[in-house]
Design an enzyme around this catalytic site. Structure first.
Site, mmCIF file in Angstrom:
data_model
loop_
_atom_site.group_PDB
_atom_site.id
_atom_site.type_symbol
_atom_site.label_atom_id
_atom_site.label_comp_id
_atom_site.label_asym_id
_atom_site.label_seq_id
_atom_site.Cartn_x
_atom_site.Cartn_y
_atom_site.Cartn_z
ATOM 1 N N SER A 138 34.991 41.291 37.188
ATOM 2 C CA SER A 138 34.732 40.418 38.344
ATOM 3 C C SER A 138 33.879 41.205 39.324
ATOM 4 O O SER A 138 33.775 42.434 39.219
ATOM 5 C CB SER A 138 36.080 40.065 38.995
ATOM 6 O OG SER A 138 35.891 39.452 40.250
ATOM 7 N N TYR A 151 44.869 41.981 41.893
ATOM 8 C CA TYR A 151 43.755 41.512 41.050
ATOM 9 C C TYR A 151 42.619 42.532 41.065
ATOM 10 O O TYR A 151 42.088 42.906 40.025
ATOM 11 C CB TYR A 151 43.287 40.158 41.591
ATOM 12 C CG TYR A 151 42.155 39.518 40.806
ATOM 13 C CD1 TYR A 151 42.415 38.834 39.628
ATOM 14 C CD2 TYR A 151 40.837 39.576 41.268
ATOM 15 C CE1 TYR A 151 41.386 38.219 38.917
ATOM 16 C CE2 TYR A 151 39.810 38.963 40.571
ATOM 17 C CZ TYR A 151 40.086 38.283 39.396
ATOM 18 O OH TYR A 151 39.063 37.679 38.695
HETATM 19 N N1 LIG Z 1 36.584 31.796 38.513
HETATM 20 C C1 LIG Z 1 36.146 32.858 39.178
HETATM 21 O O1 LIG Z 1 35.709 32.757 40.318
HETATM 22 C C2 LIG Z 1 36.154 34.223 38.525
HETATM 23 C C3 LIG Z 1 35.410 35.244 39.131
HETATM 24 C C4 LIG Z 1 35.369 36.499 38.550
HETATM 25 C C5 LIG Z 1 36.067 36.731 37.384
HETATM 26 N N2 LIG Z 1 36.797 35.737 36.819
HETATM 27 C C6 LIG Z 1 37.509 36.047 35.571
HETATM 28 O O2 LIG Z 1 37.042 35.198 34.542
HETATM 29 C C7 LIG Z 1 38.057 35.040 33.550
HETATM 30 C C8 LIG Z 1 38.201 33.550 33.216
HETATM 31 O O3 LIG Z 1 38.706 32.868 34.349
HETATM 32 P P1 LIG Z 1 38.330 31.343 34.695
HETATM 33 O O4 LIG Z 1 37.486 31.371 35.897
HETATM 34 O O5 LIG Z 1 37.820 30.640 33.495
HETATM 35 O O6 LIG Z 1 39.762 30.789 35.140
HETATM 36 P P2 LIG Z 1 40.884 29.948 34.352
HETATM 37 O O7 LIG Z 1 42.124 30.118 35.142
HETATM 38 O O8 LIG Z 1 40.392 28.585 34.096
HETATM 39 O O9 LIG Z 1 41.000 30.699 32.940
HETATM 40 C C9 LIG Z 1 41.883 31.744 32.676
HETATM 41 C C10 LIG Z 1 42.548 31.458 31.343
HETATM 42 O O10 LIG Z 1 43.373 32.581 30.981
HETATM 43 C C11 LIG Z 1 44.576 32.050 30.421
HETATM 44 N N3 LIG Z 1 45.657 33.038 30.496
HETATM 45 C C12 LIG Z 1 46.333 33.460 31.591
HETATM 46 N N4 LIG Z 1 47.294 34.326 31.242
HETATM 47 C C13 LIG Z 1 47.231 34.463 29.888
HETATM 48 C C14 LIG Z 1 47.945 35.220 28.934
HETATM 49 N N5 LIG Z 1 48.974 36.029 29.306
HETATM 50 N N6 LIG Z 1 47.604 35.123 27.633
HETATM 51 C C15 LIG Z 1 46.588 34.317 27.248
HETATM 52 N N7 LIG Z 1 45.863 33.562 28.107
HETATM 53 C C16 LIG Z 1 46.189 33.644 29.412
HETATM 54 C C17 LIG Z 1 44.855 30.817 31.268
HETATM 55 O O11 LIG Z 1 45.783 29.950 30.633
HETATM 56 C C18 LIG Z 1 43.462 30.218 31.403
HETATM 57 O O12 LIG Z 1 43.150 29.331 30.350
HETATM 58 C C19 LIG Z 1 39.307 35.704 34.125
HETATM 59 O O13 LIG Z 1 39.459 36.990 33.568
HETATM 60 C C20 LIG Z 1 38.989 35.810 35.603
HETATM 61 O O14 LIG Z 1 39.699 36.853 36.230
HETATM 62 C C21 LIG Z 1 36.860 34.497 37.356
#
Ligand SMILES: NC(=O)c1ccc[n+]([C@@H]2O[C@H](COP(=O)([O-])OP(=O)(O)OC[C@H]3O[C@@H](n4cnc5c(N)ncnc54)[C@H](O)[C@@H]3O)[C@@H](O)[C@H]2O)c1
Length: 243
Positions: A138, A151
């Site tokens: 991130s 986080y």
């Molecule tokens: N959305 C943002 O602004 C953002 C920014 C920077 C980084 N990220 C990172 O991107 C990645 C994807 O996030 P997203 O934005 O698609 O959000 P999201 O919440 O839609 O996706 C995260 C997914 O991870 C799954 N998950 C959570 N715990 C789990 C576990 N123990 N085992 C298996 N699956 C699990 C959730 O069920 C979900 O489907 C994450 O690592 C997040 O930290 C997101």
């Protein structure tokens, strides 16, 4: 020929958000994908939508046995050439509001899950002639992020773990890189109040939140041979937020 023809890619957290966007693009480019997630209903629906090129399994990234099952499913589909450590949780709290349990929860999912995953895929990737691992960190792993101490700790850790693993795995023909998204329009950021959203937007030179597909295209680049001489690199996909 399609860029990912004959390749199998495992995506954690693949049921929705960025993981789902990656799965769609990969299948469109000829890959077969294994989607691991805790969200069974959404994961199965996505796999059905994508057809025979996709399979879903319920996978908790903190559990070694679930990793073994995910790798076995990939090999049954034809090998293992790519893996995206995308699963993550974000429960933003300031330092003085974060208890040990919340801190540890982030460490287990975001950090231990990534470690177990990198370890689990190595033998199968070697059997497949090498591979590419992409760890989703991130911008919170590139600079301070407000009100999210636990986080942030895990996302900085992924950045270092990516470089350590890149050194360990280069002789085995496996590349490891990290992607650093800025705010992306997924379920994850629905926890923000309107004021928090405005505050985050003010920090983005391009003046808008990103879309999951914009991160997915960068992830595909790192999974593909287009990035064949890149390992240990960190790619920000953030509208300039870390400039
Ligand atoms: N959305 C943002 O602004 C953002 C920014 C920077 C980084 N990220 C990172 O991107 C990645 C994807 O996030 P997203 O934005 O698609 O959000 P999201 O919440 O839609 O996706 C995260 C997914 O991870 C799954 N998950 C959570 N715990 C789990 C576990 N123990 N085992 C298996 N699956 C699990 C959730 O069920 C979900 O489907 C994450 O690592 C997040 O930290 C997101």
């Amino acid at each position: 020929m399609a860029r990912f023809s004959g390749k199998v890619v495992l995506i954690t957290g693949g049921a929705r958000g960025q993981g789902a966007a990656e799965a769609r693009l990969l299948v469109a480019e000829g890959a077969r994908v294994v989607l691991g997630d805790l969200l069974e209903e959404q994961g199965r629906a996505l796999a059905e939508e994508l057809g025979p090129a996709a399979r879903f399994l319920r996978q908790d990234v903190t559990q070694e046995a679930d990793w073994a099952a995910a790798v076995a499913m990939a090999e049954a589909m034809g090998g293992l050439h790519g893996m995206v450590n995308n699963a993550g949780i974000y429960v933003p709290k300031r330092l003085m509001e974060t208890d040990a349990a919340l801190f540890e929860r982030h460490m287990r999912v975001n950090q231990l899950g990534c470690f177990l995953g990198m370890q689990a895929v190595v033998p199968a990737m070697e059997r497949s002639g090498g591979g590419s691992i992409v760890n989703i960190s991130s911008t919170a792993g590139l600079r301070g992020s407000p009100g999210a101490i636990a986080y942030s700790g895990t996302k900085w850790a992924l950045r270092g773990m990516t470089k350590a693993a890149a050194l360990d795995l280069a002789p085995r023909g496996i590349r490891v890189n990290s992607v650093h998204p800025g705010p992306i329009e997924t379920e994850m950021v629905q926890v923000w109040s309107n004021a928090q959203r405005v505050e985050r937007l003010a920090r983005i030179p391009m003046g808008r939140i990103g879309q999951a597909e914009e991160v997915a295209r960068a992830v595909l680049f790192l999974l593909s041979d287009d990035s064949s001489y890149m390992t240990g690199a960190e790619l920000a996909v953030d509208g300039g937020a870390t400039l």
